[in-house]
Design an enzyme around this catalytic site. Structure first.
Site, mmCIF file in Angstrom:
data_model
loop_
_atom_site.group_PDB
_atom_site.id
_atom_site.type_symbol
_atom_site.label_atom_id
_atom_site.label_comp_id
_atom_site.label_asym_id
_atom_site.label_seq_id
_atom_site.Cartn_x
_atom_site.Cartn_y
_atom_site.Cartn_z
ATOM 1 N N GLY A 1 70.847 26.064 28.107
ATOM 2 C CA GLY A 1 70.876 24.957 29.059
ATOM 3 C C GLY A 1 70.595 25.406 30.471
ATOM 4 O O GLY A 1 71.344 25.079 31.398
ATOM 5 N N HIS B 1 58.826 9.279 59.138
ATOM 6 C CA HIS B 1 59.372 8.229 58.276
ATOM 7 C C HIS B 1 58.218 7.501 57.586
ATOM 8 O O HIS B 1 57.197 7.245 58.198
ATOM 9 C CB HIS B 1 60.174 7.236 59.110
ATOM 10 C CG HIS B 1 60.649 6.036 58.328
ATOM 11 N ND1 HIS B 1 61.757 6.085 57.509
ATOM 12 C CD2 HIS B 1 60.139 4.786 58.210
ATOM 13 C CE1 HIS B 1 61.926 4.903 56.936
ATOM 14 N NE2 HIS B 1 60.943 4.093 57.340
#
Length: 459
Positions: A178, A441
């Protein structure tokens, strides 16, 4: 007859060809030896092909989510695994071909195809050829570790290398391990349409990460229908006709998982056991990694080790940086060192995890006064707009020096945004420098100054 060169490079992975380019440009004659494919793990069985497959899996996942975006597709989404493999192969072959063309036109570089064996600290044999040089650079990489688990010798299993030949959809892929490689394949094949179970011996996934990161990754994978079996202390294998029975637990839950295919993703080992290093006097550690100093020199003067085989990193970017360190020291008189390198890497599930520097747990162990900033991706406009809001951002800093110690960005664009943190750390600038930066942005990176401005003392 012995052929003499100014330098011998064993292995054409990420460090070898670039080093050959620098050495030949400096007027040296170079013998470059490769026993299989140019480009090493990254080009052939690692980054390049797997990320091409991740892209196909992402396309399938996004197509299934089309309605979330107001898009209508006709009928159920299908995946043509032969086409997926063909696309992956094309990307890989193009990358390898470009490398072959570059090396083929490199003056003073002679490419030898075959397996290299040291015969002395200055001599290497390749088939019937004996090569000699005063400088030898070892760049032989690593391969998948096949653990001595009960029954593993009785089954057919896959590794990260043999997964590159898969052009079909496994009914049920059982992933042993994992961690980074295993989780990428797990999500990828789940998105292709396989049933997938991840079997991890430890108490959580990717145990080198903080617990909150591990838990978030587990949640992401489980929401896609991937089975996760933790604390699997007694992993074993038994053939059951065309299937494989995987023993996963001795104490609780279903103690067995019946799968059609097994992928072993439990670590790597260096390709150093068949080089004749003993004849050269080159020392290795208990795991077979070549012992090197801070400038990547081995125990034998005139021999260096670069890339995965030296145990100083297991990534393409660290291998390439090894080349830069050696070239700087050998050719430029620039004392570059491995210890100057900051840990940085990514886990390419979707969304990806970008990591730089210390984890929060490592920072706490250092005994410093810490500041920690967190923001869920649900509060990142770019993630909301894309409809990909899983994960979070976390930054850890030294409260006294204002030095950024590390960060984890698990979320869309996290593998790119993490470089804002990494570059600030290399610049040795206080976190307040980036806190006052004006980012564009809407991006994921624009929230980094916000997180830095909201950091609080660690509890």
């Amino acid at each position: 007859m012995t052929q003499k060169f100014d330098a011998i490079i064993i292995g054409a992975g990420q460090a070898g060809p670039s080093l050959a380019g620098r050495l030949t440009a400096a007027g040296m004659t170079v013998a470059l030896i490769e026993r299989k494919f140019l480009g090493g793990t990254c080009v052939n069985t690692g980054c390049t092909p797997t990320k091409a497959m991740v892209a196909s899996a992402y396309a399938a996942h996004l197509a299934r989510r089309a309605a979330d975006y107001g898009v209508t597709v006709g009928g159920p989404v299908g995946v043509d695994m032969k086409a997926v493999k063909a696309r992956k192969d094309e990307v890989t072959l193009n990358s390898r071909g470009n490398l072959e063309s570059w090396l083929g036109g490199m003056e003073k570089c002679t490419l030898f195809r075959g397996h290299a064996l040291f015969e002395s600290p200055r001599q290497v044999r390749v088939g019937g050829e004996l090569l000699e040089a005063d400088r030898i650079f070892v760049n032989v990489g690593g391969r998948a570790l096949v653990p001595d688990m009960p029954g593993v010798d009785r089954i057919k299993y896959l590794t990260n290398s043999s997964m590159m030949d898969v052009d079909f959809l496994p009914r049920h892929l059982v992933v042993i391990g994992g961690s980074y490689v295993g989780l990428e394949f797990a999500q990828m094949f789940r998105r292709f349409g396989s049933e997938v179970t991840v079997v991890e011996k430890g108490p959580r996934l990717i145990t080198r990460e903080d617990e909150d990161v591990s838990a978030a990754v587990k949640d992401i994978l489980e929401k896609e229908g991937i089975g996760i079996r933790l604390n699997s202390e007694c992993i074993s294998f038994e053939p059951r006709g065309e299937e494989v029975c995987v023993g996963v637990d001795c104490a609780s839950g279903d103690r067995q998982v019946l799968g059609s295919h097994v992928l072993l993703a439990v670590g790597r080992r260096p390709n150093t056991d068949d080089l004749g290093l003993d004849k050269a006097g080159v020392e290795t550690d208990g795991h077979g990694y070549i012992t090197v100093d801070d400038e990547l020199r081995t125990s034998v003067p005139g021999i260096w080790a670069l890339g995965d085989c030296n145990g100083k990193g297991a990534f393409t970017h660290t291998s390439y940086n090894d080349f830069e360190i050696v070239a700087a020291n050998v050719l430029d008189g620039d004392k570059r060192r491995v210890s100057d390198r900051l840990p940085a890497y990514a886990l390419y599930i979707d969304p990806p995890l970008g990591r730089a520097g210390m984890s929060e747990a490592e920072a706490r162990k250092s005994g410093r006064n810490l500041l920690v900033g967190m923001r869920p991706m649900t509060r990142v406009a770019r993630a909301v707009e894309k409809g990909e809001t899983q994960g979070f951002m976390k930054i850890v800093a030294d409260a006294d020096s204002k030095e950024i110690l590390g960060a984890a960005i698990l979320g869309t664009g996290g593998d790119e945004a993490i470089h804002c943190i990494l570059d600030t750390m290399y610049a040795k600038a206080p976190y307040t420098t980036q806190q006052r930066a004006v980012h564009i942005h809407p991006t994921v990176s624009e929230l980094i100054p916000t997180v830095l401005g909201e950091m609080k003392p660690a509890e």
